[in-house]
Write a protein that holds these residues in place. Structure first.
Motif, PDB file in Angstrom:
ATOM      1  N   ALA A  56       0.034  10.847  -5.001  1.00 15.59           N
ATOM      2  CA  ALA A  56      -0.776  12.041  -5.265  1.00 15.59           C
ATOM      3  C   ALA A  56      -1.348  11.992  -6.682  1.00 15.59           C
ATOM      4  O   ALA A  56      -2.385  12.601  -6.936  1.00 15.59           O
ATOM      5  N   TRP A  57      -0.707  11.272  -7.563  1.00 17.42           N
ATOM      6  CA  TRP A  57      -1.174  11.151  -8.950  1.00 17.42           C
ATOM      7  C   TRP A  57      -2.298  10.144  -9.095  1.00 17.42           C
ATOM      8  O   TRP A  57      -3.036  10.154 -10.059  1.00 17.42           O
ATOM      9  N   VAL A  58      -2.349   9.203  -8.157  1.00 23.20           N
ATOM     10  CA  VAL A  58      -3.344   8.117  -8.263  1.00 23.20           C
ATOM     11  C   VAL A  58      -4.668   8.525  -7.722  1.00 23.20           C
ATOM     12  O   VAL A  58      -4.942   9.290  -6.943  1.00 23.20           O
TER      13      VAL A  58
ATOM     14  N   PHE B  18       9.647  10.298  -0.508  1.00 24.17           N
ATOM     15  CA  PHE B  18       9.216  11.417  -1.336  1.00 24.17           C
ATOM     16  C   PHE B  18       8.635  10.920  -2.657  1.00 24.17           C
ATOM     17  O   PHE B  18       7.584  11.384  -3.100  1.00 24.17           O
ATOM     18  N   ILE B  19       9.291   9.979  -3.290  1.00 22.55           N
ATOM     19  CA  ILE B  19       8.818   9.445  -4.573  1.00 22.55           C
ATOM     20  C   ILE B  19       7.473   8.751  -4.396  1.00 22.55           C
ATOM     21  O   ILE B  19       6.555   8.936  -5.197  1.00 22.55           O
ATOM     22  N   ILE B  20       7.333   7.967  -3.323  1.00 25.56           N
ATOM     23  CA  ILE B  20       6.067   7.269  -3.082  1.00 25.56           C
ATOM     24  C   ILE B  20       4.946   8.269  -2.830  1.00 25.56           C
ATOM     25  O   ILE B  20       3.836   8.122  -3.369  1.00 25.56           O
TER      26      ILE B  20
END
Length: 115
Positions: free
Chosen positions: A113-115, A106-108
């Motif tokens: 999604a931010w990159v 989930f964190i990855i």
């Protein structure tokens, strides 16, 4: 000469709590048939959301179950000579690794999604 056979039995003790906590974590996390999760009912009763977006999104109940699995693993590790302590430790360890893997995934995905 006769031999005396000694049967070692395990006692109920603090380590037995490991298996009980593991069962509570399983009951908290899993859905049984067409009934909703027991953890969802408990979280709703204390005013916490069990989903990230109302009734969809990330199901937080799985992560809340770590409240049961992590102490279960620790207790089973500290008191392995009690009844069912080893089973509680093994099952809790496996389920904790699965929950941790889901959290890392989930964190990855969130960071990608931010990159």
């Amino acid at each position: 000469m006769t031999t005396i056979e000694v049967k070692k039995t395990k006692d109920i003790g603090l380590g037995s709590l490991s298996f009980v906590l593991c069962l509570l974590g399983i009951l908290f996390t899993f859905e049984f048939g067409d009934k909703s999760y027991m953890g969802d009912h408990i979280l709703h009763a204390i005013g916490l959301s069990s989903w990230s977006n109302g009734d969809s999104g990330i199901h937080y109940t799985v992560f809340y179950s770590a409240i049961f699995f992590i102490p279960s693993f620790i207790i089973g590790h500290i008191y392995p000579d009690n009844i069912e302590a080893k089973a509680g430790k093994i099952i809790s360890g496996i389920l904790s690794v699965l929950i941790l893997s889901a959290l890392i995934t989930f964190i990855i995905s969130f960071l990608s999604a931010w990159v």
